[in-house]
Scaffold this active site. Structure first.
Site, PDB file in Angstrom:
ATOM      1  N   TYR A 101     -44.107  -3.856 -17.405  1.00  0.00           N
ATOM      2  CA  TYR A 101     -43.540  -4.582 -16.266  1.00  0.00           C
ATOM      3  C   TYR A 101     -42.135  -4.058 -15.996  1.00  0.00           C
ATOM      4  O   TYR A 101     -41.351  -3.849 -16.907  1.00  0.00           O
ATOM      5  CB  TYR A 101     -43.457  -6.086 -16.578  1.00  0.00           C
ATOM      6  CG  TYR A 101     -42.764  -6.869 -15.482  1.00  0.00           C
ATOM      7  CD1 TYR A 101     -43.491  -7.462 -14.457  1.00  0.00           C
ATOM      8  CD2 TYR A 101     -41.370  -6.975 -15.450  1.00  0.00           C
ATOM      9  CE1 TYR A 101     -42.853  -8.150 -13.441  1.00  0.00           C
ATOM     10  CE2 TYR A 101     -40.729  -7.649 -14.427  1.00  0.00           C
ATOM     11  CZ  TYR A 101     -41.477  -8.240 -13.429  1.00  0.00           C
ATOM     12  OH  TYR A 101     -40.842  -8.903 -12.422  1.00  0.00           O
ATOM     13  N   GLU A 189     -40.749  -5.400  -7.627  1.00  0.00           N
ATOM     14  CA  GLU A 189     -41.506  -5.565  -8.862  1.00  0.00           C
ATOM     15  C   GLU A 189     -42.607  -4.523  -8.963  1.00  0.00           C
ATOM     16  O   GLU A 189     -43.288  -4.251  -7.972  1.00  0.00           O
ATOM     17  CB  GLU A 189     -42.118  -6.969  -8.843  1.00  0.00           C
ATOM     18  CG  GLU A 189     -42.584  -7.474 -10.161  1.00  0.00           C
ATOM     19  CD  GLU A 189     -43.084  -8.912 -10.050  1.00  0.00           C
ATOM     20  OE1 GLU A 189     -42.327  -9.834 -10.359  1.00  0.00           O
ATOM     21  OE2 GLU A 189     -44.233  -9.105  -9.619  1.00  0.00           O
TER      22      GLU A 189
END
Ligand code: GDP
Ligand code: MN
Length: 379
Positions: A101, A189
């Protein structure tokens, strides 16, 4: 403002962040020709402005052209978390050996952007943050200095345990930061950022949210807006100069001033209720604007009681009262309306509403408590 994955990936590519080869398609035939061009197998991904598509069945692999068409048909028929799928992203299938991530958002407490990195990629980051926050590497970024190489490299080494990969990671993180600043984002993101079979990092998914308050200086973002995914009530309110944000509770709120609106929502929660919206009718409230505010709130079927909380300064309470009467003329209002009107012309407002079914409260606490109780009774 949110944009779709395929749009975010185009921006990523423009910044040199590696993304898979892909095409967007609106029909099974378009998906088929995209797959022909990209080569099989492909991954087909629903384009909707909500997270968790994978879990909802909106991300599927297809190994033949026939399968591409049937899977696309299926995905285009889906509704995910209330949003109808209108486009499918056809993406080359990638051999994935690890999922990470990487994100950048604003840390309000630190008053700075923060780089978030985690080896627990591919799952909802909110869950990771809640259950195992130690798995997220947080790096505050000095807005004047930007994301420095050593900071990104530190995060990269901690996460990837490999100096070569950490160098790749640093390049991606710094490009992502430049994008974040250039385009006035509130969130960027990559989940997952993957390690591919040939040892390179790739953005397999992409999310960009733009800061609404900075949109005025980004005319280039207008064409990226997906009008079908926006709340119609929010758009109507915006056009009339009202700040309205729909929430999921059942106590509708009409308040003047953002601060009082926030305090009102806090108090509703405090008394065990849930606000149905945030609404700031603003400073000078004409009866028309007030009536529109009521109409917008009533368009939400969840609303079981309406709380009107006005502290009259420039806003005149009699204007608010006129607006409430106007709203009653325009529509058959079946939910209880609780008003707390103090300040400029409050006495006139009381007189105007004397014979109406509107319930009066003298204090904010009393008004909120009454509204919460009425909303609970209605269920
Ligand atoms: P989300 O569920 O909406 O976040 O959609 P993502 O684009 O993140 O995809 C969900 C998951 O599907 C990823 O975490 C991967 O595990 C998997 N996935 C997506 N594309 C590929 C691909 O090309 N190859 C492989 N092996 N997995 C993929
Ligand atoms: Mn994802």
């Amino acid at each position: 403002m949110k944009i779709h994955e395929y749009q975010a990936k185009e921006i990523f590519a423009a910044y040199g962040i590696p993304v898979p080869r892909e095409r967007v398609a609106a029909t099974p035939a378009e998906a088929r020709s995209a797959a022909e061009e990209l080569g099989l197998p492909v991954v087909l991904k629903a384009q909707v402005l909500v997270g968790g598509r994978g879990k909802a069945g909106g991300v599927k692999k297809a190994g033949t052209l026939a399968e591409v068409e049937t899977v696309t048909t299926g995905i285009l028929n889906m509704t995910i978390k209330g949003l109808k799928v209108q486009k499918v992203l056809v993406s080359e299938a990638v051999a994935v050996s690890a999922e990470y991530y990487l994100g950048i958002t604003i840390d309000r407490a630190a008053r700075a952007p923060v780089l978030l990195a985690s080896a627990a990629g591919g799952v909802e980051i909110e869950e990771v943050a809640k259950n195992t926050p130690e798995k997220i590497i947080r790096t505050p970024i000095d807005p004047l200095l930007g994301l420095l190489s050593f900071q990104a490299r530190n995060a990269g080494i901690t996460m990837l345990k490999d100096t070569k990969l950490a160098q790749q990671f640093t390049t991606i993180a710094q490009k992502l930061y430049r994008l974040f600043i250039d385009r006035d984002c509130s969130l960027v993101e990559i989940n997952p950022l993957v390690l591919t079979g040939n040892g390179s990092l790739l953005a397999l998914d992409a999310k960009i949210n733009f800061d609404d308050n900075a949109l005025f200086r980004h005319p280039e973002n207008e064409s990226l807006r997906d009008l079908t995914s926006e709340e119609p009530a929010e758009m109507e309110a915006k056009q009339a100069g009202l700040s309205y944000i729909k929430l999921s509770g059942n106590v509708g709120c009409v308040v003047n001033g953002a601060g009082l609106a926030m305090a009102t929502m806090d108090l509703i929660k405090r008394y065990g209720g849930e606000p149905a919206n945030f609404l700031d009718v603003g400073g000078s409230s004409s009866p028309d604007k007030m009536a529109l505010a009521m109409r917008i709130i009533l368009s939400d079927p969840n609303v079981k009681a309406i709380l009107v909380n006005i502290f009259g300064g420039i806003t005149r309470c009699d204007d608010i009262a006129q607006g409430l009467l106007l709203a009653r003329q325009q529509a058959d209002i079946r939910v209880p309306v609780i008003a707390r009107l103090v300040g400029t012309n409050a006495d006139k407002a009381c007189a105007l509403l004397e014979n109406s079914p509107i319930l009066f409260a003298n204090t904010m606490a009393e008004a909120v408590r009454l509204a919460v109780t009425k909303a609970k009774e209605a269920r």
